[in-house]
Design a protein around this motif. Structure first.
Motif, PDB file in Angstrom:
ATOM      1  N   ALA A 212       8.834   7.569  -3.387  1.00 13.81           N
ATOM      2  CA  ALA A 212       8.950   6.989  -2.051  1.00 13.81           C
ATOM      3  C   ALA A 212       7.551   6.697  -1.541  1.00 13.81           C
ATOM      4  O   ALA A 212       6.628   7.484  -1.760  1.00 13.81           O
ATOM      5  N   VAL A 213       7.408   5.569  -0.870  1.00 16.51           N
ATOM      6  CA  VAL A 213       6.132   5.214  -0.257  1.00 16.51           C
ATOM      7  C   VAL A 213       6.300   5.354   1.250  1.00 16.51           C
ATOM      8  O   VAL A 213       7.355   5.007   1.798  1.00 16.51           O
ATOM      9  N   ALA A 214       5.276   5.900   1.922  1.00 19.00           N
ATOM     10  CA  ALA A 214       5.391   6.180   3.350  1.00 19.00           C
ATOM     11  C   ALA A 214       4.131   5.797   4.102  1.00 19.00           C
ATOM     12  O   ALA A 214       3.015   5.963   3.588  1.00 19.00           O
ATOM     13  N   ALA A 215       4.325   5.304   5.307  1.00 15.04           N
ATOM     14  CA  ALA A 215       3.233   5.146   6.269  1.00 15.04           C
ATOM     15  C   ALA A 215       3.313   6.351   7.193  1.00 15.04           C
ATOM     16  O   ALA A 215       4.339   6.579   7.841  1.00 15.04           O
ATOM     17  N   SER A 216       2.246   7.141   7.243  1.00 16.16           N
ATOM     18  CA  SER A 216       2.231   8.387   8.010  1.00 16.16           C
ATOM     19  C   SER A 216       1.241   8.258   9.167  1.00 16.16           C
ATOM     20  O   SER A 216       0.132   7.755   8.981  1.00 16.16           O
ATOM     21  N   LEU A 217       1.631   8.729  10.342  1.00 16.68           N
ATOM     22  CA  LEU A 217       0.781   8.544  11.521  1.00 16.68           C
ATOM     23  C   LEU A 217       0.995   9.669  12.526  1.00 16.68           C
ATOM     24  O   LEU A 217       2.057  10.298  12.556  1.00 16.68           O
ATOM     25  N   PRO A 218      -0.008   9.923  13.371  1.00 13.15           N
ATOM     26  CA  PRO A 218       0.157  10.932  14.415  1.00 13.15           C
ATOM     27  C   PRO A 218       1.191  10.481  15.439  1.00 13.15           C
ATOM     28  O   PRO A 218       1.383   9.280  15.664  1.00 13.15           O
ATOM     29  N   GLU A 219       1.857  11.436  16.064  1.00 11.95           N
ATOM     30  CA  GLU A 219       2.871  11.103  17.064  1.00 11.95           C
ATOM     31  C   GLU A 219       2.282  10.275  18.206  1.00 11.95           C
ATOM     32  O   GLU A 219       2.969   9.444  18.803  1.00 11.95           O
ATOM     33  N   SER A 220       0.997  10.464  18.492  1.00 11.35           N
ATOM     34  CA  SER A 220       0.362   9.738  19.593  1.00 11.35           C
ATOM     35  C   SER A 220       0.356   8.226  19.369  1.00 11.35           C
ATOM     36  O   SER A 220       0.241   7.453  20.322  1.00 11.35           O
ATOM     37  N   ARG A 221       0.485   7.786  18.105  1.00 16.06           N
ATOM     38  CA  ARG A 221       0.527   6.346  17.823  1.00 16.06           C
ATOM     39  C   ARG A 221       1.924   5.879  17.410  1.00 16.06           C
ATOM     40  O   ARG A 221       2.095   4.730  17.004  1.00 16.06           O
ATOM     41  N   PHE A 222       2.901   6.773  17.512  1.00 13.97           N
ATOM     42  CA  PHE A 222       4.266   6.436  17.111  1.00 13.97           C
ATOM     43  C   PHE A 222       5.018   5.852  18.295  1.00 13.97           C
ATOM     44  O   PHE A 222       5.080   6.443  19.363  1.00 13.97           O
ATOM     45  N   ALA A 223       5.581   4.677  18.114  1.00 15.22           N
ATOM     46  CA  ALA A 223       6.364   4.025  19.166  1.00 15.22           C
ATOM     47  C   ALA A 223       7.643   3.488  18.546  1.00 15.22           C
ATOM     48  O   ALA A 223       7.597   2.721  17.579  1.00 15.22           O
ATOM     49  N   SER A 224       8.794   3.881  19.105  1.00 16.23           N
ATOM     50  CA  SER A 224      10.075   3.482  18.525  1.00 16.23           C
ATOM     51  C   SER A 224      10.249   1.971  18.509  1.00 16.23           C
ATOM     52  O   SER A 224      10.932   1.428  17.634  1.00 16.23           O
ATOM     53  N   GLY A 225       9.610   1.273  19.455  1.00  7.88           N
ATOM     54  CA  GLY A 225       9.734  -0.180  19.493  1.00  7.88           C
ATOM     55  C   GLY A 225       9.102  -0.865  18.293  1.00  7.88           C
ATOM     56  O   GLY A 225       9.448  -2.011  17.966  1.00  7.88           O
ATOM     57  N   LEU A 226       8.174  -0.168  17.634  1.00  6.73           N
ATOM     58  CA  LEU A 226       7.501  -0.739  16.470  1.00  6.73           C
ATOM     59  C   LEU A 226       8.248  -0.465  15.165  1.00  6.73           C
ATOM     60  O   LEU A 226       7.888  -1.008  14.114  1.00  6.73           O
ATOM     61  N   LEU A 227       9.298   0.361  15.243  1.00 12.12           N
ATOM     62  CA  LEU A 227       9.980   0.786  14.027  1.00 12.12           C
ATOM     63  C   LEU A 227      10.543  -0.360  13.176  1.00 12.12           C
ATOM     64  O   LEU A 227      10.360  -0.362  11.955  1.00 12.12           O
ATOM     65  N   PRO A 228      11.218  -1.342  13.764  1.00 15.05           N
ATOM     66  CA  PRO A 228      11.761  -2.403  12.915  1.00 15.05           C
ATOM     67  C   PRO A 228      10.691  -3.116  12.090  1.00 15.05           C
ATOM     68  O   PRO A 228      10.895  -3.373  10.897  1.00 15.05           O
ATOM     69  N   GLU A 229       9.558  -3.407  12.702  1.00 14.83           N
ATOM     70  CA  GLU A 229       8.494  -4.106  11.972  1.00 14.83           C
ATOM     71  C   GLU A 229       7.831  -3.190  10.950  1.00 14.83           C
ATOM     72  O   GLU A 229       7.575  -3.589   9.809  1.00 14.83           O
ATOM     73  N   LEU A 230       7.539  -1.950  11.358  1.00 14.96           N
ATOM     74  CA  LEU A 230       6.964  -0.993  10.416  1.00 14.96           C
ATOM     75  C   LEU A 230       7.913  -0.732   9.253  1.00 14.96           C
ATOM     76  O   LEU A 230       7.510  -0.673   8.088  1.00 14.96           O
ATOM     77  N   GLY A 231       9.183  -0.579   9.578  1.00 16.19           N
ATOM     78  CA  GLY A 231      10.181  -0.348   8.541  1.00 16.19           C
ATOM     79  C   GLY A 231      10.247  -1.501   7.559  1.00 16.19           C
ATOM     80  O   GLY A 231      10.369  -1.286   6.342  1.00 16.19           O
ATOM     81  N   ARG A 232      10.169  -2.726   8.077  1.00 20.28           N
ATOM     82  CA  ARG A 232      10.211  -3.897   7.200  1.00 20.28           C
ATOM     83  C   ARG A 232       9.010  -3.902   6.264  1.00 20.28           C
ATOM     84  O   ARG A 232       9.155  -4.156   5.060  1.00 20.28           O
ATOM     85  N   MET A 233       7.815  -3.613   6.784  1.00 15.56           N
ATOM     86  CA  MET A 233       6.615  -3.648   5.947  1.00 15.56           C
ATOM     87  C   MET A 233       6.647  -2.550   4.876  1.00 15.56           C
ATOM     88  O   MET A 233       6.273  -2.790   3.723  1.00 15.56           O
ATOM     89  N   VAL A 234       7.095  -1.360   5.259  1.00 14.39           N
ATOM     90  CA  VAL A 234       7.175  -0.274   4.282  1.00 14.39           C
ATOM     91  C   VAL A 234       8.231  -0.590   3.228  1.00 14.39           C
ATOM     92  O   VAL A 234       8.018  -0.380   2.027  1.00 14.39           O
ATOM     93  N   THR A 235       9.369  -1.120   3.663  1.00 18.47           N
ATOM     94  CA  THR A 235      10.437  -1.471   2.727  1.00 18.47           C
ATOM     95  C   THR A 235       9.991  -2.566   1.768  1.00 18.47           C
ATOM     96  O   THR A 235      10.284  -2.515   0.567  1.00 18.47           O
ATOM     97  N   ASP A 236       9.280  -3.571   2.293  1.00 25.34           N
ATOM     98  CA  ASP A 236       8.760  -4.646   1.435  1.00 25.34           C
ATOM     99  C   ASP A 236       7.787  -4.089   0.399  1.00 25.34           C
ATOM    100  O   ASP A 236       7.773  -4.523  -0.756  1.00 25.34           O
ATOM    101  N   THR A 237       6.966  -3.130   0.825  1.00 28.98           N
ATOM    102  CA  THR A 237       6.002  -2.521  -0.110  1.00 28.98           C
ATOM    103  C   THR A 237       6.727  -1.757  -1.210  1.00 28.98           C
ATOM    104  O   THR A 237       6.384  -1.859  -2.387  1.00 28.98           O
ATOM    105  N   ALA A 238       7.734  -0.985  -0.827  1.00 26.24           N
ATOM    106  CA  ALA A 238       8.507  -0.238  -1.822  1.00 26.24           C
ATOM    107  C   ALA A 238       9.200  -1.192  -2.795  1.00 26.24           C
ATOM    108  O   ALA A 238       9.257  -0.925  -4.009  1.00 26.24           O
ATOM    109  N   ALA A 239       9.719  -2.301  -2.276  1.00 25.01           N
ATOM    110  CA  ALA A 239      10.388  -3.289  -3.136  1.00 25.01           C
ATOM    111  C   ALA A 239       9.398  -3.921  -4.105  1.00 25.01           C
ATOM    112  O   ALA A 239       9.732  -4.183  -5.272  1.00 25.01           O
ATOM    113  N   GLU A 240       8.173  -4.167  -3.639  1.00 29.62           N
ATOM    114  CA  GLU A 240       7.154  -4.742  -4.522  1.00 29.62           C
ATOM    115  C   GLU A 240       6.782  -3.757  -5.633  1.00 29.62           C
ATOM    116  O   GLU A 240       6.623  -4.152  -6.797  1.00 29.62           O
ATOM    117  N   ILE A 241       6.634  -2.480  -5.277  1.00 34.57           N
ATOM    118  CA  ILE A 241       6.324  -1.469  -6.295  1.00 34.57           C
ATOM    119  C   ILE A 241       7.466  -1.386  -7.307  1.00 34.57           C
ATOM    120  O   ILE A 241       7.238  -1.301  -8.520  1.00 34.57           O
TER     121      ILE A 241
END
Length: 247
Positions: A212-241
Motif C-alpha cells: 500500500a502506498v500512503a500520503a502521511s501528514l500531521p492532523e494540523s494539515r488534514f482537511a476533509s474537504g481535500l480528501l477527494p483530490e488527495l484520494g484520487r492522487m494516491v489511488t492514481d499512484t498506486a495504480a501506476e505502481i
C-alpha cells in the motif's frame, strides 16, 4: 535447524524491541538465559547484532542488517516500480509518502519513504510496523483480502489505540467495504494521535494486495474537504505502481 529458527526469531525480537536486555528476551521466549545469551553473541560475532553504546547490557540491530536492507529493497521489483511514482506524489502533495507491505495478517511494515519539505512532518522509519486494523495502509490491504483471510483476521482481538480506532469487527467490515468502493483508505487519529494518512493498495495480476502506498501528514494539515483530490492522487499512484510492477 532449530538453532537457525531460534536465531532468526531472536533477531526479529531485537529489531522490534531494541535496545533490549537478555532478561527481557528470556521472558519473551521462555528460554534459558544461557541459550539466549549464546544466540546473541553468535549473531553479534556475525555482525547482525551489537551491544548498545550507552548501555552494553542492551542489544540492538547491527550494521550488517542496516546494510542488507536497502540493498535487498533496491534490487526488488516492487521498489523499482514504486520509487518514481512515490517521488512524483510527494512533489504533488508535499507530504511524506510511505510504501508498506503486509507481514501476513500480523502488521504492515514500512519498506520505503520519501520525505516532504515541511519542517513539521510525519516520520516512520524503514522497518516500522503498524496494525492493519488501525492504519490507512492496513485498511487498503484488508479491503482486498479474500473473505476467508478477512474472517480469520476479524476473529482476533482488535486493539484500541485511541477513540477513533475501529475495534468492532462489524464496523471494520463496513469500513473496508467503503474503502474498496472509493479506492482509498483514510486514517484520522486511528493509530497515532495527530497523524493522518490516505492510502491505496498495490495489487498483483489476480487482485491480491502486495503493498500500500500512503500520503502521511500531521492532523494540523488534514482537511476533509481535500480528501477527494488527495484520494484520487494516491489511488492514481498506486495504480501506476501496480501497472509498472511485473506480473
Amino acid at each position: 535447524m532449530k538453532s537457525v529458527t531460534r536465531s532468526l526469531r531472536v533477531l526479529e525480537a531485537v529489531a522490534q524491541h531494541q535496545p533490549v536486555t537478555v532478561g527481557e528476551l528470556t521472558k519473551l521466549f521462555g528460554l534459558p538465559k544461557s541459550t539466549v545469551q549464546r544466540t546473541l553473541v553468535t549473531l553479534a560475532e556475525a555482525g547482525w547484532l551489537r551491544a548498545n553504546r550507552k548501555d552494553t547490557t542492551r542489544w540492538e540491530i547491527g550494521a550488517r542488517v542496516l546494510a542488507v536492507r536497502p540493498a535487498a529493497l533496491q534490487g526488488s521489483s516492487l521498489f523499482a516500480a514504486a520509487r518514481e511514482p512515490m517521488i512524483r506524489l510527494r512533489d504533488q502533495v508535499n507530504e511524506t509518502i510511505h510504501l508498506s507491505v503486509p507481514d501476513a495478517l500480523h502488521s504492515m511494515v514500512v519498506v520505503d519513504r520519501v520525505d516532504c519539505a515541511h519542517a513539521v512532518r510525519t516520520f516512520h522509519a524503514i522497518g516500522d510496523t503498524s496494525p492493519l486494523h488501525a492504519t490507512a495502509t492496513g485498511h487498503a490491504v484488508l479491503a482486498h483480502l479474500a473473505k476467508s483471510e478477512l474472517d480469520e483476521f476479524t476473529a482476533g482481538t482488535l486493539k484500541e489505540y485511541g477513540e477513533e480506532t475501529i475495534t468492532d469487527p462489524g464496523e471494520l467490515r463496513a469500513e473496508l467495504r467503503r474503502v474498496k468502493d472509493r479506492g482509498y483508505a483514510v486514517n484520522h487519529n486511528q493509530y497515532l494521535q495527530g497523524v493522518c494518512a490516505i492510502a491505496a493498495p498495490v495489487l498483483d495480476g489476480d487482485g491480491v494486495p502486495l503493498a500500500a502506498v500512503a500520503a502521511s501528514l500531521p492532523e494540523s494539515r488534514f482537511a476533509s474537504g481535500l480528501l477527494p483530490e488527495l484520494g484520487r492522487m494516491v489511488t492514481d499512484t498506486a495504480a501506476e505502481i501496480t501497472a509498472r510492477h511485473p506480473r
